[in-house]
Structure formats: structure tokens, C-alpha cells
Motif scaffolding. Structure first.
Motif, PDB file in Angstrom:
ATOM      1  N   GLY A  73      -8.121  -4.488  17.658  1.00 30.22           N
ATOM      2  CA  GLY A  73      -7.386  -4.437  16.400  1.00 30.22           C
ATOM      3  C   GLY A  73      -6.088  -3.663  16.515  1.00 30.22           C
ATOM      4  N   HIS A  74      -4.989  -4.264  15.991  1.00 29.03           N
ATOM      5  CA  HIS A  74      -3.712  -3.553  15.977  1.00 29.03           C
ATOM      6  C   HIS A  74      -2.810  -3.959  14.801  1.00 29.03           C
ATOM      7  CE1 HIS A  74      -2.938  -7.231  18.363  1.00 29.03           C
ATOM      8  NE2 HIS A  74      -1.752  -7.207  17.780  1.00 29.03           N
ATOM      9  N   GLU A  75      -3.227  -4.936  13.998  1.00 27.42           N
ATOM     10  CA  GLU A  75      -2.445  -5.336  12.823  1.00 27.42           C
ATOM     11  C   GLU A  75      -3.052  -4.662  11.599  1.00 27.42           C
ATOM     12  OE1 GLU A  75      -2.514  -9.558  12.466  1.00 27.42           O
ATOM     13  OE2 GLU A  75      -1.665  -9.930  14.449  1.00 27.42           O
ATOM     14  N   SER A  76      -2.611  -3.443  11.298  1.00 27.18           N
ATOM     15  CA  SER A  76      -3.335  -2.667  10.296  1.00 27.18           C
ATOM     16  C   SER A  76      -2.451  -1.957   9.293  1.00 27.18           C
ATOM     17  CB  SER A  76      -4.217  -1.619  10.999  1.00 27.18           C
ATOM     18  OG  SER A  76      -5.238  -2.233  11.752  1.00 27.18           O
ATOM     19  N   ALA A  77      -3.089  -1.639   8.163  1.00 26.81           N
ATOM     20  CA  ALA A  77      -2.489  -0.791   7.137  1.00 26.81           C
ATOM     21  C   ALA A  77      -3.596   0.076   6.564  1.00 26.81           C
ATOM     22  CB  ALA A  77      -1.837  -1.631   6.043  1.00 26.81           C
ATOM     23  N   GLY A  78      -3.210   1.213   6.032  1.00 29.89           N
ATOM     24  CA  GLY A  78      -4.225   2.113   5.507  1.00 29.89           C
ATOM     25  C   GLY A  78      -3.630   3.196   4.632  1.00 29.89           C
ATOM     26  N   GLU A  79      -4.437   4.222   4.408  1.00 28.60           N
ATOM     27  CA  GLU A  79      -4.053   5.339   3.539  1.00 28.60           C
ATOM     28  C   GLU A  79      -3.989   6.625   4.350  1.00 28.60           C
ATOM     29  OE1 GLU A  79      -5.858   7.885  -0.251  1.00 28.60           O
ATOM     30  OE2 GLU A  79      -6.888   6.098   0.480  1.00 28.60           O
ATOM     31  N   VAL A  80      -2.933   7.378   4.158  1.00 27.76           N
ATOM     32  CA  VAL A  80      -2.776   8.663   4.848  1.00 27.76           C
ATOM     33  C   VAL A  80      -3.756   9.665   4.239  1.00 27.76           C
ATOM     34  CG1 VAL A  80      -1.205  10.585   5.317  1.00 27.76           C
ATOM     35  CG2 VAL A  80      -0.349   8.230   5.367  1.00 27.76           C
ATOM     36  N   VAL A  81      -4.595  10.247   5.082  1.00 30.57           N
ATOM     37  CA  VAL A  81      -5.584  11.209   4.587  1.00 30.57           C
ATOM     38  C   VAL A  81      -5.348  12.622   5.107  1.00 30.57           C
ATOM     39  CG1 VAL A  81      -7.373   9.469   4.199  1.00 30.57           C
ATOM     40  CG2 VAL A  81      -7.211  10.585   6.428  1.00 30.57           C
ATOM     41  N   ASP A  82      -4.545  12.754   6.145  1.00 29.21           N
ATOM     42  CA  ASP A  82      -4.232  14.086   6.648  1.00 29.21           C
ATOM     43  C   ASP A  82      -2.899  14.020   7.386  1.00 29.21           C
ATOM     44  OD1 ASP A  82      -4.586  16.787   7.014  1.00 29.21           O
ATOM     45  OD2 ASP A  82      -5.955  16.599   8.719  1.00 29.21           O
ATOM     46  N   ILE A  83      -2.164  15.125   7.377  1.00 30.44           N
ATOM     47  CA  ILE A  83      -0.866  15.161   8.044  1.00 30.44           C
ATOM     48  C   ILE A  83      -0.696  16.462   8.804  1.00 30.44           C
ATOM     49  CG2 ILE A  83       0.240  13.658   6.340  1.00 30.44           C
ATOM     50  CD1 ILE A  83       1.491  16.120   5.071  1.00 30.44           C
ATOM     51  N   GLY A  84       0.105  16.393   9.881  1.00 32.22           N
ATOM     52  CA  GLY A  84       0.429  17.590  10.628  1.00 32.22           C
ATOM     53  C   GLY A  84       1.391  18.477   9.855  1.00 32.22           C
ATOM     54  N   SER A  85       1.499  19.710  10.285  1.00 33.29           N
ATOM     55  CA  SER A  85       2.295  20.697   9.542  1.00 33.29           C
ATOM     56  C   SER A  85       3.786  20.402   9.549  1.00 33.29           C
ATOM     57  CB  SER A  85       2.048  22.099  10.114  1.00 33.29           C
ATOM     58  OG  SER A  85       2.410  22.141  11.497  1.00 33.29           O
ATOM     59  N   GLU A 112      -0.556   8.223   0.460  1.00 35.07           N
ATOM     60  CA  GLU A 112       0.349   7.087   0.522  1.00 35.07           C
ATOM     61  C   GLU A 112      -0.228   5.980   1.397  1.00 35.07           C
ATOM     62  OE1 GLU A 112       4.856   8.453  -0.261  1.00 35.07           O
ATOM     63  OE2 GLU A 112       4.107   9.001   1.729  1.00 35.07           O
ATOM     64  N   ARG A 113       0.081   4.748   1.025  1.00 34.49           N
ATOM     65  CA  ARG A 113      -0.344   3.582   1.805  1.00 34.49           C
ATOM     66  C   ARG A 113       0.745   3.259   2.820  1.00 34.49           C
ATOM     67  NH1 ARG A 113      -0.791  -1.158  -1.055  1.00 34.49           N
ATOM     68  NH2 ARG A 113       1.211  -0.505  -1.908  1.00 34.49           N
ATOM     69  N   VAL A 114       0.323   3.008   4.047  1.00 30.80           N
ATOM     70  CA  VAL A 114       1.306   2.788   5.112  1.00 30.80           C
ATOM     71  C   VAL A 114       0.913   1.601   5.986  1.00 30.80           C
ATOM     72  CG1 VAL A 114       2.082   5.190   5.246  1.00 30.80           C
ATOM     73  CG2 VAL A 114       0.105   4.460   6.609  1.00 30.80           C
ATOM     74  N   ALA A 115       1.941   0.929   6.504  1.00 31.43           N
ATOM     75  CA  ALA A 115       1.749  -0.052   7.579  1.00 31.43           C
ATOM     76  C   ALA A 115       1.845   0.697   8.889  1.00 31.43           C
ATOM     77  CB  ALA A 115       2.825  -1.133   7.499  1.00 31.43           C
ATOM     78  N   LEU A 116       0.993   0.336   9.831  1.00 27.18           N
ATOM     79  CA  LEU A 116       0.931   1.040  11.106  1.00 27.18           C
ATOM     80  C   LEU A 116       1.650   0.254  12.193  1.00 27.18           C
ATOM     81  CD1 LEU A 116      -2.847   2.083  11.148  1.00 27.18           C
ATOM     82  CD2 LEU A 116      -0.945   3.102   9.891  1.00 27.18           C
ATOM     83  N   GLU A 117       2.648   0.865  12.816  1.00 27.83           N
ATOM     84  CA  GLU A 117       3.243   0.274  14.015  1.00 27.83           C
ATOM     85  C   GLU A 117       2.423   0.783  15.195  1.00 27.83           C
ATOM     86  OE1 GLU A 117       7.399  -0.080  16.543  1.00 27.83           O
ATOM     87  OE2 GLU A 117       7.477   0.618  14.471  1.00 27.83           O
ATOM     88  N   SER A 144       0.510  -5.413  -1.313  1.00 27.47           N
ATOM     89  CA  SER A 144      -0.913  -5.153  -1.147  1.00 27.47           C
ATOM     90  C   SER A 144      -1.214  -4.609   0.240  1.00 27.47           C
ATOM     91  CB  SER A 144      -1.718  -6.442  -1.368  1.00 27.47           C
ATOM     92  OG  SER A 144      -1.499  -7.343  -0.291  1.00 27.47           O
ATOM     93  N   ILE A 145      -2.401  -4.055   0.390  1.00 22.52           N
ATOM     94  CA  ILE A 145      -2.788  -3.495   1.687  1.00 22.52           C
ATOM     95  C   ILE A 145      -2.922  -4.603   2.728  1.00 22.52           C
ATOM     96  CG2 ILE A 145      -5.324  -3.540   1.514  1.00 22.52           C
ATOM     97  CD1 ILE A 145      -3.123  -0.536   2.613  1.00 22.52           C
ATOM     98  N   GLU A 146      -3.329  -5.811   2.300  1.00 16.47           N
ATOM     99  CA  GLU A 146      -3.402  -6.938   3.225  1.00 16.47           C
ATOM    100  C   GLU A 146      -2.018  -7.338   3.718  1.00 16.47           C
ATOM    101  OE1 GLU A 146      -6.960  -7.037   0.569  1.00 16.47           O
ATOM    102  OE2 GLU A 146      -4.798  -6.810   0.286  1.00 16.47           O
ATOM    103  N   GLU A 147      -1.066  -7.377   2.804  1.00 14.08           N
ATOM    104  CA  GLU A 147       0.307  -7.658   3.206  1.00 14.08           C
ATOM    105  C   GLU A 147       0.803  -6.582   4.169  1.00 14.08           C
ATOM    106  OE1 GLU A 147       2.757  -9.590  -0.334  1.00 14.08           O
ATOM    107  OE2 GLU A 147       1.465  -7.965  -1.038  1.00 14.08           O
ATOM    108  N   GLY A 148       0.403  -5.346   3.906  1.00 11.06           N
ATOM    109  CA  GLY A 148       0.787  -4.255   4.796  1.00 11.06           C
ATOM    110  C   GLY A 148       0.266  -4.458   6.207  1.00 11.06           C
ATOM    111  N   ALA A 149      -0.947  -4.990   6.331  1.00 12.19           N
ATOM    112  CA  ALA A 149      -1.499  -5.264   7.658  1.00 12.19           C
ATOM    113  C   ALA A 149      -0.677  -6.325   8.384  1.00 12.19           C
ATOM    114  CB  ALA A 149      -2.953  -5.698   7.547  1.00 12.19           C
ATOM    115  N   LEU A 150      -0.141  -7.279   7.635  1.00 13.93           N
ATOM    116  CA  LEU A 150       0.608  -8.371   8.257  1.00 13.93           C
ATOM    117  C   LEU A 150       2.075  -8.038   8.497  1.00 13.93           C
ATOM    118  CD1 LEU A 150      -0.892 -11.610   6.701  1.00 13.93           C
ATOM    119  CD2 LEU A 150      -1.685 -10.197   8.593  1.00 13.93           C
ATOM    120  N   VAL A 151       2.461  -6.793   8.226  1.00 13.49           N
ATOM    121  CA  VAL A 151       3.804  -6.356   8.621  1.00 13.49           C
ATOM    122  C   VAL A 151       3.935  -6.419  10.144  1.00 13.49           C
ATOM    123  CG1 VAL A 151       5.364  -4.357   8.729  1.00 13.49           C
ATOM    124  CG2 VAL A 151       4.242  -4.957   6.578  1.00 13.49           C
TER     125      VAL A 151
END
Length: 383
Positions: A87-99, A108-113, A166-173
Motif C-alpha cells: 500500500g502506498h496510495e493513502s490519505a489519513g488524519e494527523v494524530v501526532d506531530i514532532g516538536s 487535519e486530513r492529509v494526502a501522503l506522498e 473526501s478522504i478517498e479522493e485524498g488517497a487518489l492524489v
């Protein structure tokens, strides 16, 4: 009347897993070895740096390369030697971030490169990081992919989605960015004629991007009439079904039926098939540009003399580079390109193997696998 798949996409819900504390369960769909999947709990990824983010994966598109690894255990030099998450065509929700993260926020919802380059070599520093020899690309051995609960990336490779996407559209970015990269390599401009071989997801998206950039003629070529029929309603201005003829004869038919007597300004091959590549070279206008986007047999024979006599430009296209994801999201945001229409099948995470089997049988156009804990009562089968 049951809602359509496109309508149902807007009704996806995320169900919290209350059986374990937050960030403690990372369910993954693992390719154990060629032809064998299993589900496993993997450790939740730790943030490798203060610039990384942790994403809960909500939707993943299934790519032909994923299916190829499942069926054959390798693609070229990349061999599955240990259990691998695909799997590599994905989108999701940010749940934690670095400092040190400043560009994305929790929730936030993000498309993943899905490819992380070294960012220090000449290619990276020269703006061509997709050519980085040290690229760590998701679902390319030995690097795990995104079919799991969580995935981590540097913030630079997480792209915030506008609210109406939509999150599905985000996956297809991700596949859309491949088409954007191809179009940018081709230098498509207003009024040009574009010939696209292959009416699978990438070929269709190449047609859509060409139209968005102002191409006046976009001809889709394939061997399956059903895919060509969809292409005509989706983005192509005309279609051509490859016949049992020589590449030269098919090219002549294309040029005649499409009224491109001098050939196409741009040819994009999304098949990797030798017959299509040869046909495309013959159908290319003098001084035109040919972009090779699809990969098939490693070594092929094609009419290089035609490239020389036409002084054509033959370019290879590899994934995507700087600005491609941003442009893909902007095309979606401005509604110049649509991707929902491509989604014909959707599966809950527990049925991921069915998705692989369906794609291997060439069912539909694009299949989505929802992340663990994501449920949609309206999309529970491949019908």
C-alpha cells in the motif's frame, strides 16, 4: 434505491478502537511471502525526528504494483525477502506531530506522498528528488507501506486536504500526481492534441490532466471497449480500440479517424506494452513529445528511426517530484479534475485480500481499502 458508490463515499465514518489505549495498537495487512497475506499487530511507528508526523491511515487505493508483489514476490530488482506491508496510495488524519512541525496540525486530513528521499544528494538538491538513489518508498522492499493503522512521514510529504475533498479522493492524489508529472514533462499547453495509450487509472488520469491543462483533443486508446466507453464519459474527447493490426496500421487508423493528419503533439503511454509504444511513435507528430509513463517488459523494440526522423523527444517519467502533489490537490480543489468517478470498489480492512483478488481479475477501475476501524455500512462489498 441504494445510494451509489460515489454518494456513499461521503458517508464514511471512523470508529474508535476502545479495546486498547490510543497509539498502542497498529494493525497491519502483511504480505508474508509471495501469495500469502496475514494480519498482524505491529509496533506503532515512533517519530524519527522532530519534523515527522504520525498519521492514522483512513483510505488506501490499491495499485497494480501491490498486486504484482503479491502474485510474483518481486518487481525487477525489488524482491520481497521478508514480511512486507503493501500500500502506498493513502490519505489519513494527523494524530501526532514532532516538536518542530509547523505546516500540519493534529486532526487535519492529509494526502501522503509515500516516498522519502535523502534530501542531500545532487538530485534532491537539484529539484529531482524522485531520482534519489536512497529513496525510501512505501511498499517497495524493504520499506513497509501504508496498509496499517498508522504511518509516519516528514511533514514535507503530508499535504493538507481542503474540506470538500473526501478522504478517498485524498488517497487518489498519489496516482493523480503521476499523471500531473507526466503532463508537466510533456509540456502540455492549450490547444494541443494528446494521445494516451491505456484506459486504466493512470491513463484515465493523464487524459483528465491533459483536458484540465487545455488540450483540445484527448484521444484514449485501449483494447477493452468498456474502458474506452468510460474514458469517453470521463475525460477523453475521442477513443480508439486497438485492432489486430501492425503498429503502423493502427497508427494510420488513429490519425485518420481522429483527424490528426500530422499526428499527435503529445503521446503518453501508460501501458508499457511494446505494441502501444511502437504505435504511439508512429502516431507522433514531427517535433512532438512522447512520455513513457507505464512500465511493462524491461526491454522492448520500438521504431527509434521514427523518433530520429521526426526529431521527436522521448522522455521517461518516474513517479512524481516537487510541486506535483500540490498541483494535483489544486486541480481537485478547483474541480478541474475529478477522481471519485474512478472508484468502483471499496472494502473494509478485514476484506483487504478480496480487494487484491478483485484487482487481479481486472474488476472495475479503482479499489479503495479503508484503514482499520473505518467502517461504512453502505460500502461492504464489491458489488
Amino acid at each position: 434505491m441504494a445510494p451509489s458508490l460515489v454518494e456513499a463515499i461521503n458517508q464514511v465514518t471512523v470508529v474508535s478502537d476502545t479495546t486498547k489505549p490510543k497509539f498502542q495498537r497498529n494493525e497491519a495487512f502483511v504480505l508474508q511471502e509471495k501469495g500469502q497475506f496475514h494480519y498482524a499487530d505491529r509496533p506503532v511507528p515512533k517519530l524519527p525526528s522532530t519534523k515527522h508526523v504520525l498519521i492514522r491511515v483512513l483510505a488506501t487505493g490499491l495499485c497494480g504494483s501491490d498486486v504484482h508483489y503479491w502474485q510474483h514476490g518481486q518487481i525487477g530488482q525489488f524482491v520481497v525477502r521478508q514480511p512486507l506491508i503493501l500500500g502506498h496510495e493513502s490519505a489519513g488524519e494527523v494524530v501526532d506531530i514532532g516538536s518542530s512541525v509547523t505546516t500540519v496540525r493534529r486532526g487535519e486530513r492529509v494526502a501522503l506522498e509515500p516516498g522519502v528521499p535523502c534530501q542531500t544528494c545532487d538530485y534532491c538538491r537539484g529539484g529531482r528528488y524522485n531520482l534519489c538513489a536512497l529513496m525510501q518508498f512505501a511498499a517497495t522492499p524493504p520499506h513497509d507501506g501504508t496498509l496499517s493503522t498508522y504511518y509516519t512521514l516528514p511533514e514535507d510529504f503530508c499535504f493538507v486536504l481542503p474540506p470538500h475533498i473526501s478522504i478517498e479522493e485524498g488517497a487518489l492524489v498519489e496516482p493523480l500526481s503521476i499523471a500531473v508529472h507526466s503532463a508537466r514533462l510533456a509540456g502540455i499547453t492549450t490547444g494541443q492534441s494528446i494521445l494516451v495509450f491505456g484506459a486504466g487509472p493512470i491513463g484515465l488520469l493523464c487524459c483528465a490532466v491533459a483536458r484540465a491543462l487545455g488540450a483540445s483533443t484527448v484521444l484514449s486508446v485501449d483494447i477493452e471497449q468498456s474502458r474506452l466507453a468510460f474514458a469517453r464519459t470521463y475525460a477523453a474527447t475521442a477513443t480508439y480500440r486497438m485492432e489486430d493490426k501492425s503498429p503502423e496500421e493502427n497508427a494510420a487508423s488513429i490519425m485518420t479517424t481522429s483527424q490528426l493528419s500530422e499526428g499527435a503533439d503529445v503521446v503518453i503511454d501508460a501501458t508499457g506494452a511494446e505494441s502501444c509504444i511502437s504505435c504511439g511513435v508512429h502516431a507522433l507528430r514531427r517535433g512532438g513529445t512522447f512520455v513513457q509513463t507505464g512500465l511493462g517488459t524491461s526491454n522492448i523494440v520500438f521504431p527509434v528511426g521514427q523518433i530520429c526522423s521526426k526529431e521527436g523527444v522521448y522522455k521517461g517519467s518516474f513517479r512524481y517530484g516537487p510541486g506535483d502533489y500540490k498541483m494535483a490537490i489544486e486541480l481537485l480543489n478547483l474541480k478541474k479534475v475529478g477522481v471519485k468517478e474512478l472508484i468502483t470498489h471499496a472494502y473494509e480492512f478485514s476484506r483487504a485480500e478480496e480487494a487484491f483478488e478483485g484487482v487481479s481479475r481486472r474488476q472495475g477501475i479503482k479499489s479503495i481499502i479503508y484503514g482499520p476501524g473505518v467502517q461504512n455500512a453502505l460500502i461492504t462489498s464489491s458489488e
